[in-house]
Design an enzyme around this catalytic site. Sequence first.
Site, PDB file in Angstrom:
ATOM      1  N   PHE A   8       0.818  -1.212   0.000  1.00 28.08           N
ATOM      2  CA  PHE A   8       0.000   0.000   0.000  1.00 28.08           C
ATOM      3  C   PHE A   8       0.852   1.263   0.000  1.00 28.08           C
ATOM      4  O   PHE A   8       1.797   1.389   0.788  1.00 28.08           O
ATOM      5  CB  PHE A   8      -0.877   0.051   1.256  1.00 28.08           C
ATOM      6  CG  PHE A   8      -2.104  -0.809   1.211  1.00 28.08           C
ATOM      7  CD1 PHE A   8      -3.273  -0.333   0.634  1.00 28.08           C
ATOM      8  CD2 PHE A   8      -2.092  -2.072   1.775  1.00 28.08           C
ATOM      9  CE1 PHE A   8      -4.412  -1.123   0.616  1.00 28.08           C
ATOM     10  CE2 PHE A   8      -3.234  -2.869   1.767  1.00 28.08           C
ATOM     11  CZ  PHE A   8      -4.402  -2.394   1.183  1.00 28.08           C
ATOM     12  N   ASP A   9       0.465   2.206  -0.837  1.00 34.80           N
ATOM     13  CA  ASP A   9       0.925   3.581  -0.676  1.00 34.80           C
ATOM     14  C   ASP A   9       0.252   4.146   0.574  1.00 34.80           C
ATOM     15  O   ASP A   9      -0.756   3.604   1.055  1.00 34.80           O
ATOM     16  CB  ASP A   9       0.545   4.396  -1.912  1.00 34.80           C
ATOM     17  CG  ASP A   9       0.847   5.873  -1.749  1.00 34.80           C
ATOM     18  OD1 ASP A   9       1.991   6.214  -1.399  1.00 34.80           O
ATOM     19  OD2 ASP A   9      -0.078   6.681  -1.957  1.00 34.80           O
ATOM     20  N   ALA A  10       0.799   5.254   1.089  1.00 35.19           N
ATOM     21  CA  ALA A  10       0.255   5.829   2.319  1.00 35.19           C
ATOM     22  C   ALA A  10      -0.660   7.020   2.044  1.00 35.19           C
ATOM     23  O   ALA A  10      -1.873   6.958   2.242  1.00 35.19           O
ATOM     24  CB  ALA A  10       1.396   6.230   3.258  1.00 35.19           C
ATOM     25  N   ILE A 178      -0.931  -0.980  -4.460  1.00 42.09           N
ATOM     26  CA  ILE A 178      -2.159  -0.182  -4.414  1.00 42.09           C
ATOM     27  C   ILE A 178      -1.783   1.257  -4.103  1.00 42.09           C
ATOM     28  O   ILE A 178      -1.150   1.525  -3.077  1.00 42.09           O
ATOM     29  CB  ILE A 178      -3.146  -0.691  -3.344  1.00 42.09           C
ATOM     30  CG1 ILE A 178      -3.447  -2.174  -3.544  1.00 42.09           C
ATOM     31  CG2 ILE A 178      -4.435   0.135  -3.362  1.00 42.09           C
ATOM     32  CD1 ILE A 178      -2.867  -3.072  -2.498  1.00 42.09           C
ATOM     33  N   ASP A 180      -2.500   5.817  -5.250  1.00 39.62           N
ATOM     34  CA  ASP A 180      -3.225   6.848  -5.992  1.00 39.62           C
ATOM     35  C   ASP A 180      -2.367   7.586  -7.004  1.00 39.62           C
ATOM     36  O   ASP A 180      -2.885   8.232  -7.911  1.00 39.62           O
ATOM     37  CB  ASP A 180      -3.822   7.868  -5.021  1.00 39.62           C
ATOM     38  CG  ASP A 180      -2.741   8.736  -4.377  1.00 39.62           C
ATOM     39  OD1 ASP A 180      -1.872   8.160  -3.674  1.00 39.62           O
ATOM     40  OD2 ASP A 180      -2.746   9.960  -4.583  1.00 39.62           O
TER      41      ASP A 180
END
Length: 226
Positions: A8-10, A178, A180
């Site tokens: 995961f991105d943060a 994952i 944005d």
Amino acid sequence: MPYPYLLFDADNTLFDFDQAERNAHLLLCRAHGLAFSEEGYQLYHKCNADLWRDFDRGLCTKEYLLVERFRRYLAITGERADPEALNRDHLRALGEGAMLLPGAEELCRVLSRDHRLYLLTNAVASVQKARFANSAIAPYFQGAFISEEVGVGKPDPAYFDYVFHAVPGLARDNALVIGDSLTSDIQGANNAGLPCCWFNPKGQPRPQGLRIDYEIRTLEELYAIV
């Protein structure tokens, strides 16, 4: 399950960075006697975003962009302040903002039952470590890889090589990125040969020249993928 490892991105994937950044800017203006307005905040936001895009492309260092964003902001507004002091206080305020996006805590709690979750971020180490440690999602993650500590950031393939060597069992066919950001998360997954899921809550158009394996508008949509 297709993807036992979830990378995961943060910021603006799990953490509500936009709100944390706005709050930090308001506090900064109050502390340094600067005018606060929506127009002024959007100006700072543009200066900051432009420099982060340059960083993602390898055009500047993180140390440079952190202070330069305030130099550019002050040059346009004509206000007087110390850019280094602004950056220092801004980072401190950001580190205290551990707000999550809707559904993020529940998502991580549920997925952690049968997946291994890792955080992959280019954010400033001092900020991200403080926010992550104080957040409700920290117990659900096996580890966090912060670019400052790795020595290189997304989308550089060397960043992902570091993650591969550090995480036992991680492979290009059992992990999903994952995030944005098209320039760091999705481009990074493309560079590393990893499947990726673009978190696109605003419904932005798909770009040309990037492989996007999955696209979601809400975090809850990830359940059906992993």
